[in-house]
Write a protein that holds these residues in place. Structure first.
Motif: not given
Ligand code: MG
Ligand code: ATP
Length: 448
Positions: A282-287, A208-210
């Motif tokens: 805006i992508e601020v994180g990814q798990i 998932h991206e945040f």
């Molecule tokens: Mg990413």
């Protein structure tokens, strides 16, 4: 901090190189200065916010049981050859040769290094689960660095790596990360929506991206507007509770929310029409859960309970710490400047002395300044001999959420003015009440 002794090089003019508001405001507020393309110096005000964000990330990671460490920025190419990524990574990797002719690189990420540390020291399932993380500078030679810290070449990232004995345990680590990220972003005053992302060559559903919704975002996103009603809030969470973490993941990821890479028009059309949204983010994180990809190629195995060697299940989880400054400003500003959420503001409140040099006004400001500091708060006192208009403009630009204005006229009636940057609303009250109000506001934000 006294503004007369601080280093706050604000710009009056709009810098022409900045295309988006967050970049423009960070330059104007004297937070950053470009050193070369996509590489920035962090000036004192920018550094304060960066450190606030880091602190929240550290606190929330450790609350989830994840262990901080620090790996170097410069890495040897050998480990990357072993994982097979040295050639695959391409031009984004900054390759360096040392004086002995050895191939080195400035790390774009740390899977190889952490896997090497793990395989050198951990042999048994009894030492698991284990999640290690660090906050370290990364370098990616982006083809088009732009938007200031949003897409830099050198940028600060929190990256964490979980090691687990099997898939179920690794998925719990995945869920734990999702929960800890939700909490972290909320403490920063941000809504970051977990969206199903592209698993890349490994595939699978476990990434998932945040995303922070913003017109200037580089990602195209599709979602059910009901996801924006979800709040993590101050609910109690036990990170060892597998069911609770899984329940929160389900709550936050069941509704349709995808980046364009995974977008499925047919599924999207099942969302009631009035709730279907297409926007930018805006992508601020990814798990990411990637199973045994690195542990198999690099020989990171543990003995399981039957004494058999098995490759560990891993995942990696990133937060774009420096990008977050840009994202927060994109989400929170007006035409006068930045509006910092209390959780990340560089100073807790501003004190504006309308008549510097007036004995009574100076004394009242000094007293306010001392009392706030005594309470553990961080005021920024504008003690310069400047016109009131200029002082207000600076405070509005740098975006402190609260301002106390002190002037001879108010003091005659025993009052100062407390102003909210967000609403612009001003209320007159005795100085003690203003101090108490500010103390209460920040006490509510001390979740660390
Ligand atoms: Mg990413
Ligand atoms: P992007 O798709 O934006 O290039 P990514 O998916 O390659 O990012 P990850 O490897 O997932 O990035 O890194 C974790 C986080 O680091 C991202 O979610 C993002 O917030 C941040 N990040 C990635 N690249 C940059 C960059 N060039 N400048 C600033 N932050 C970045």
């Amino acid at each position: 901090m006294r503004l007369s002794r601080y280093f706050l090089p604000v710009l009056k003019e709009n810098p022409s190189e900045a295309q988006i508001v967050s970049h423009r405001l960070m330059l104007r507020a004297g937070m950053i200065k470009q050193a070369s393309s996509g590489i920035y110096s962090w000036l004192p005000l920018g550094l304060r916010v960066l450190q606030k964000i880091e602190k929240i990330v550290h606190e929330e990671q450790q609350r989830a049981g994840h262990i901080p460490m620090l790996m170097p920025t410069v890495q040897s190419a050998d480990l990357w050859r072993e994982s097979g990524r040295y050639d695959v990574y391409g031009e984004e990797m900054l390759r360096i040769t040392d004086r002995h002719g050895r191939d080195m690189l400035y790390g774009p990420t740390n899977e190889e290094l952490i896997t090497d540390i793990f395989r050198s020291h951990v042999n048994s399932y009894k030492d698991l689960p284990l999640t290690l993380y660090h906050i370290q500078w990364k370098f990616r030679d982006e083809i088009r660095p732009r938007f200031g810290v949003m897409r830099g070449r050198e940028f600060l990232m929190k990256d964490g790596y979980n090691f687990d004995v099997d898939k179920d345990a690794a998925l719990h680590a995945y869920n734990r990360h999702l929960v800890s990220y939700l909490r972290s972003y909320e403490r920063m005053g941000l809504q970051a929506i977990p969206m199903r992302a592209d698993g890349g060559p490994i595939g699978g559903d476990y990434t998932h991206e945040f995303l922070v919704l913003a017109e200037t975002g580089e990602s195209e996103v599709f979602y059910d507007s009901a996801v924006t009603d979800l709040k993590f809030g101050d609910r109690e969470i036990d990170y060892d509770d597998v069911g609770q973490c899984a329940g929160i993941l389900e709550e936050f990821t069941t509704r349709y929310a995808r980046t364009d890479e995974t977008h499925d028009e047919a599924l999207f059309n099942e969302v009631p029409e009035d709730r279907r949204r297409k926007a930018r983010g805006i992508e601020v994180g990814q798990i990411f859960y990637f199973g045994t990809k690195y542990s198999e190629t690099m020989g990171a195995t543990v003995q399981n309970s039957d004494g058999k060697p098995v490759p560990v299940h891993m995942g990696s989880h990133g937060i774009g710490v420096s990008r977050l400054l840009g994202a927060i400003i994109e989400a929170s500003h007006d035409d006068k400047g930045i509006i910092w959420p209390e959780g990340v503001t560089p100073f807790d409140c501003g004190i504006v002395n309308l008549k510097q040099g007036d004995d009574e006004a100076d004394a009242a400001c000094e007293a306010l300044y001392a009392s706030l500091k005594l309470l553990g708060l961080e005021p920024l006192y504008d003690d310069r001999k400047e016109r009131a208009g200029g002082k207000f403009a600076t405070m509005d630009l740098i975006g402190l959420p609260w301002r106390i204005t002190v002037g001879p006229r108010g003091l005659k009636n025993g009052v100062v003015e407390l102003t909210s940057r967000r609403t612009g609303e001003s209320v007159e009250m005795p100085p003690e009440d203003a101090i108490q109000k500010i103390a209460e506001i920040y006490a509510a934000h001390q979740t660390g």
